[in-house]
Design an enzyme around this catalytic site. Structure first.
Site, PDB file in Angstrom:
ATOM      1  N   THR A 114       6.206   1.582  -2.095  1.00 39.00           N
ATOM      2  CA  THR A 114       5.280   2.251  -1.183  1.00 39.00           C
ATOM      3  C   THR A 114       4.736   1.316  -0.122  1.00 39.00           C
ATOM      4  O   THR A 114       4.603   0.101  -0.357  1.00 39.00           O
ATOM      5  CB  THR A 114       4.094   2.818  -1.992  1.00 39.00           C
ATOM      6  N   TYR A 138      -3.049   1.794  -6.917  1.00 39.73           N
ATOM      7  CA  TYR A 138      -1.701   2.358  -6.788  1.00 39.73           C
ATOM      8  C   TYR A 138      -0.770   1.338  -6.136  1.00 39.73           C
ATOM      9  O   TYR A 138       0.312   1.013  -6.668  1.00 39.73           O
ATOM     10  CB  TYR A 138      -1.735   3.661  -5.978  1.00 39.73           C
TER      11      TYR A 138
END
Ligand code: UFG
Length: 322
Positions: A114, A138
């Site tokens: 990501t 995250y």
């Protein structure tokens, strides 16, 4: 046979469809905590947690050549509230999967990584060699997973590609599958909810960011462009004995306000827009420099923001209006 973890989820399901259309055989492993069995319309399906020791049964049953690992939690906001949940599922459970792959001699791995690994980047567009300084759990969980893969590859007889997605958006043009999160936190489906009348308004989280209109800027990339990149990356792993990391984005940034305007244009609907507080963990601006994957794998994104929103709107109408 390719093992697709998280193949009942949004990006995994779109990639599973693309793999099957390209002639690959797949087995989807998903525990359906976030995914939908209905989304697995192609290939085999096995209900397992990829963090479970029982996952060995899947490797015994199928002749697995490589793994595409989508299984993960992916909400930035939730990760700030529940960091352990993210480190356990995204990092620790991936280590379990890697251990089992080693036991069975499976040595090709693609990680859904990501843009959140960059944190607040020093310069945009972001190249892969920028320092990784995630600002939310995250992003951090994916960062340490990338590091584990780097170490694994250094041991030999194992190669991986980490694909750092920017903002995945849009849906299957046939509307066979689409984006469905419970709860939904992503901007485009939430704005479409306002357009279709499932919510009264849309809130903009923060208007004092260091961006031209004060709202966060993101690089939205169509999920089918992401799917194609996975196929290109898998072929690269089959042909080259090396590992790599690539950004996946369009290279163009749109602010939250610009996305809302695009939804209004595409849908022809108007709805109230509220100016709200910042959401914790959001960087000001994330735009990809995707030159590396274009040069190395010949991948080029096909779809712009308007097409992204149109395809998401068609899916939204199918599930909420038909
Ligand atoms: N936003 C709003 N209002 C909303 C929802 C979102 O203003 O109701 C804003 C957010 O604050 C953010 C932008 O819209 O500035 C995009 O938010 P999303 O939740 O759609 O996406 P994120 O950028 O937070 O995160 C997404 C993925 C992550 C990934 C990241 C990488 O969900 O997994 O893109 O760029 F890490």
């Amino acid at each position: 046979m390719i093992l697709v973890t998280g193949g009942a989820g949004y990006i995994g399901a779109h990639t599973n469809k693309a793999l099957n259309q390209a002639g690959y055989e797949t087995v989807v492993v998903d525990n359906l905590v976030k995914g939908y069995e209905d989304f697995v319309k192609w290939g085999h399906f096995e209900n397992y947690n990829f963090g479970s020791k029982d996952l060995r049964e899947v490797f015994e049953k199928y002749d697995i050549d490589g793994v595409l690992h989508f299984g993960a939690f992916s909400s930035v906001a939730e990760s700030v509230e529940l960091p352990q949940k993210y480190f356990k599922n995204n990092y620790k459970n991936t280590i379990n999967l890697l251990q089992i792959m080693r036991e069975f001699g499976v040595n090709k791995f693609i990680l859904s990584s990501t843009a959140a690994v960059y944190g607040n980047p020093e310069k945009v567009p972001i190249t892969e060699d920028q320092e990784l300084k995630p600002i939310n759990p995250y992003g951090h969980s994916k960062f340490i997973t990338e590091k584990a893969l780097e170490r694994e590859a250094a041991k030999g007889d194992f190669n991986y590609v980490a694909l750092r997605y920017f903002n995945a958006a849009g849906c299957d043009f046939d509307c066979e599958i689409g984006e469905l999160h419970e709860p939904e936190t992503h901007l485009i489906p939430l704005v479409l909810d306002a357009a279709i009348g499932r919510r009264d308004s849309i809130s903009i989280f923060g208007t004092d960011y260091n961006t031209p209109d004060g709202t966060c800027v993101r690089d939205y990339i169509h999920v089918n462009d992401l799917a194609k990149a996975h196929i290109d990356a898998y072929e690269y792993l089959c042909n080259e004995n090396e590992s790599n990391v690539f950004n996946l984005g369009n290279g163009k940034g749109f602010s939250v306000k610009e996305v809302i305007d695009m939804v209004k244009k595409v849908t022809g609907k108007d709805f109230p827009v509220k100016l709200d507080e910042r959401r914790e963990g959001d960087p000001d601006i994330l735009i990809a420099d995707a030159t590396k994957i274009k040069d190395k794998l010949g991948w080029t994104p096909q779809y712009d923001l308007e097409t992204i929103v149109e395809s998401a709107w068609n899916w939204h109408k199918k599930i909420y209006q038909d």
